[in-house]
Design an enzyme around this catalytic site. Sequence first.
Site, PDB file in Angstrom:
ATOM      1  N   LYS A 146       0.849  -1.185   0.000  1.00  0.00           N
ATOM      2  CA  LYS A 146       0.000   0.000   0.000  1.00  0.00           C
ATOM      3  C   LYS A 146       0.884   1.234   0.000  1.00  0.00           C
ATOM      4  O   LYS A 146       2.013   1.131   0.485  1.00  0.00           O
ATOM      5  CB  LYS A 146      -0.956   0.018   1.187  1.00  0.00           C
ATOM      6  CG  LYS A 146      -0.353  -0.269   2.569  1.00  0.00           C
ATOM      7  CD  LYS A 146       0.828   0.513   3.097  1.00  0.00           C
ATOM      8  CE  LYS A 146       0.692   1.988   3.279  1.00  0.00           C
ATOM      9  NZ  LYS A 146       1.966   2.596   3.814  1.00  0.00           N
ATOM     10  N   TYR A 234      -4.374   4.172   6.248  1.00  0.00           N
ATOM     11  CA  TYR A 234      -4.821   3.167   7.221  1.00  0.00           C
ATOM     12  C   TYR A 234      -6.189   3.546   7.790  1.00  0.00           C
ATOM     13  O   TYR A 234      -7.077   2.704   7.930  1.00  0.00           O
ATOM     14  CB  TYR A 234      -3.810   3.012   8.365  1.00  0.00           C
ATOM     15  CG  TYR A 234      -2.592   2.242   7.952  1.00  0.00           C
ATOM     16  CD1 TYR A 234      -2.634   0.869   7.844  1.00  0.00           C
ATOM     17  CD2 TYR A 234      -1.411   2.901   7.633  1.00  0.00           C
ATOM     18  CE1 TYR A 234      -1.522   0.159   7.432  1.00  0.00           C
ATOM     19  CE2 TYR A 234      -0.294   2.206   7.229  1.00  0.00           C
ATOM     20  CZ  TYR A 234      -0.347   0.831   7.129  1.00  0.00           C
ATOM     21  OH  TYR A 234       0.743   0.128   6.713  1.00  0.00           O
TER      22      TYR A 234
HETATM   23  P1  NAD Z   1      12.515   1.549   2.344  1.00  0.00           P
HETATM   24  O1  NAD Z   1      13.077   2.821   1.833  1.00  0.00           O
HETATM   25  O2  NAD Z   1      13.043   1.014   3.613  1.00  0.00           O
HETATM   26  O3  NAD Z   1      12.633   0.412   1.234  1.00  0.00           O
HETATM   27  C1  NAD Z   1      12.509   0.657  -0.141  1.00  0.00           C
HETATM   28  C2  NAD Z   1      13.376  -0.317  -0.901  1.00  0.00           C
HETATM   29  O4  NAD Z   1      13.256  -0.015  -2.296  1.00  0.00           O
HETATM   30  C3  NAD Z   1      14.854  -0.196  -0.540  1.00  0.00           C
HETATM   31  O5  NAD Z   1      15.418  -1.479  -0.402  1.00  0.00           O
HETATM   32  C4  NAD Z   1      15.475   0.494  -1.746  1.00  0.00           C
HETATM   33  O6  NAD Z   1      16.807   0.088  -2.004  1.00  0.00           O
HETATM   34  C5  NAD Z   1      14.563   0.050  -2.878  1.00  0.00           C
HETATM   35  N1  NAD Z   1      14.554   0.969  -4.014  1.00  0.00           N
HETATM   36  C6  NAD Z   1      14.603   0.602  -5.300  1.00  0.00           C
HETATM   37  N2  NAD Z   1      14.603   1.669  -6.103  1.00  0.00           N
HETATM   38  C7  NAD Z   1      14.537   2.739  -5.306  1.00  0.00           C
HETATM   39  C8  NAD Z   1      14.511   4.132  -5.551  1.00  0.00           C
HETATM   40  N3  NAD Z   1      14.539   4.629  -6.810  1.00  0.00           N
HETATM   41  N4  NAD Z   1      14.443   4.959  -4.511  1.00  0.00           N
HETATM   42  C9  NAD Z   1      14.390   4.489  -3.238  1.00  0.00           C
HETATM   43  N5  NAD Z   1      14.429   3.163  -2.938  1.00  0.00           N
HETATM   44  C10 NAD Z   1      14.501   2.300  -3.967  1.00  0.00           C
HETATM   45  O7  NAD Z   1      10.945   1.800   2.445  1.00  0.00           O
HETATM   46  P2  NAD Z   1       9.867   0.919   3.224  1.00  0.00           P
HETATM   47  O8  NAD Z   1       9.445   1.668   4.420  1.00  0.00           O
HETATM   48  O9  NAD Z   1      10.340  -0.458   3.374  1.00  0.00           O
HETATM   49  O10 NAD Z   1       8.638   0.995   2.193  1.00  0.00           O
HETATM   50  C11 NAD Z   1       8.580   0.150   1.049  1.00  0.00           C
HETATM   51  C12 NAD Z   1       7.109  -0.091   0.685  1.00  0.00           C
HETATM   52  O11 NAD Z   1       6.480  -0.758   1.757  1.00  0.00           O
HETATM   53  C13 NAD Z   1       6.295   1.152   0.423  1.00  0.00           C
HETATM   54  O12 NAD Z   1       5.343   0.881  -0.573  1.00  0.00           O
HETATM   55  C14 NAD Z   1       5.573   1.397   1.735  1.00  0.00           C
HETATM   56  O13 NAD Z   1       4.378   2.124   1.591  1.00  0.00           O
HETATM   57  C15 NAD Z   1       5.336  -0.018   2.177  1.00  0.00           C
HETATM   58  N6  NAD Z   1       5.197  -0.133   3.637  1.00  0.00           N
HETATM   59  C16 NAD Z   1       4.138  -0.826   4.103  1.00  0.00           C
HETATM   60  C17 NAD Z   1       3.957  -0.954   5.457  1.00  0.00           C
HETATM   61  C18 NAD Z   1       2.794  -1.740   5.979  1.00  0.00           C
HETATM   62  O14 NAD Z   1       2.572  -1.761   7.185  1.00  0.00           O
HETATM   63  N7  NAD Z   1       2.059  -2.432   5.120  1.00  0.00           N
HETATM   64  C19 NAD Z   1       4.855  -0.370   6.343  1.00  0.00           C
HETATM   65  C20 NAD Z   1       5.960   0.307   5.826  1.00  0.00           C
HETATM   66  C21 NAD Z   1       6.114   0.425   4.456  1.00  0.00           C
END
Ligand code: NAD
Length: 386
Positions: A146, A234
């Site tokens: 999401k 959420y």
């Molecule tokens: P994060 O920044 O920790 O992870 C993103 C990942 O994408 C990294 O490993 C990064 O290397 C990679 N990536 C690839 N191309 C990229 C670019 N151009 N720029 C930046 N990163 C790039 O972020 P996150 O918090 O893990 O979020 C990732 C996804 O998960 C999002 O869609 C977020 O909304 C979702 N999320 C969901 C929940 C939930 O509870 N369902 C919680 C947190 C995040």
Amino acid sequence: MPDTDFTRRSLLAAGALAPLALGATRALGQQAHGTPLAGEFALPDPPGQKMRWAIVGLGNFAVGEAIPGFIDSQHARMTAFVSGSPAKQKDLGARFGVSRFYDYMNFDSIANDPEIDCVYIILPVGLHAEYTIRALKAGKHVLTEKPMASTSAECEAMIAAARAAKRQLGVAYRIHFEPTNVRAKQLIDSGEIGDIRFVSADHGFNADPNYPPHKWRLEKALAGGGSMFDIGIYGLNTSLMMLGQDPVALSANYIYPKDDPRFREVEGGIEYRLRMANGVSVAGSSSYSWSPYISQQRYMGSKGSIFMKPATTYDRNTITVEGNGPNHEVGAANPLTQFQRQLDAFSLAARANTPHKTPGEMGLRDIRLIEAMYKSADNGGEVVKL
Ligand code: NAD
């Protein structure tokens, strides 16, 4: 002549009791035949046939929450990682027994990998549509994090790609599988608090522009939108899940401090009101400039209310029932099981090729609603009919 004699004699004459007379044990007039399974059963997969998943993006959420969800999964196992970091792949691969590695350039070659059935997209939002569509074109089922994508047009393209590929597309709305929220919905549906009259939903945290997972959330191209896209969703999605209906109108206003340099590209905060056809409203808010982290929902009914704080976190959600007797807390299973339950549900949907509980259409609905909130806020809080 007693009735029983008459009945038995008549039936014998008609031949109906002949098998009994021959000593057979079959019940009177009955024959064995198959029936569909009644009820929900968690049938085990045939040995070695759990659905096989590729994880795309090995960031904070993937490593901290989504990947551990596979440990206790009944129907899902990981077979591949897609990442730009070979070091992360190697390290996580050794820990979780995954040895098939792809990067963002050779991603499309997963089409030739029979060891991948499902793909889980855990990238920044601005990349969800591209990688979802590429995975669907490769013939895989896709669960995307999401919010579904940056715009409703992207969501529509993703849904069209799933239809063309005849594969399932789900949005990872984990709250639909989180035991405390599932319990709250059961209480609401069973009439515990009477008829719901009003819902409030507040979600937010303080975004740190120097922390990489927050940095991209402040850039429109990667985030799609601001706090409403990331955390406010959420409140929006959970409220509609509890009410079981969609709004007919909404209004919204931005509430961020305009001079805050973090919010040049995306909104820092928003407050909104959804109006349902039956007169119920949802008043919600979200923010990237609140401390501490806030996640709370309140469902106000004609007999009592349900207060949840925290409401939508990974591991600590609570239900307090107020009114309709003394206030009391209601327990549920471990919230951490939400990740495993979501993976299992999607795996079963993909195996049967039937829609997931939270399909792409639900993700599209929510992005359309957030776009309508922005339209309202851009026009001074005007009511937008839906
Ligand atoms: P994060 O920044 O920790 O992870 C993103 C990942 O994408 C990294 O490993 C990064 O290397 C990679 N990536 C690839 N191309 C990229 C670019 N151009 N720029 C930046 N990163 C790039 O972020 P996150 O918090 O893990 O979020 C990732 C996804 O998960 C999002 O869609 C977020 O909304 C979702 N999320 C969901 C929940 C939930 O509870 N369902 C919680 C947190 C995040």
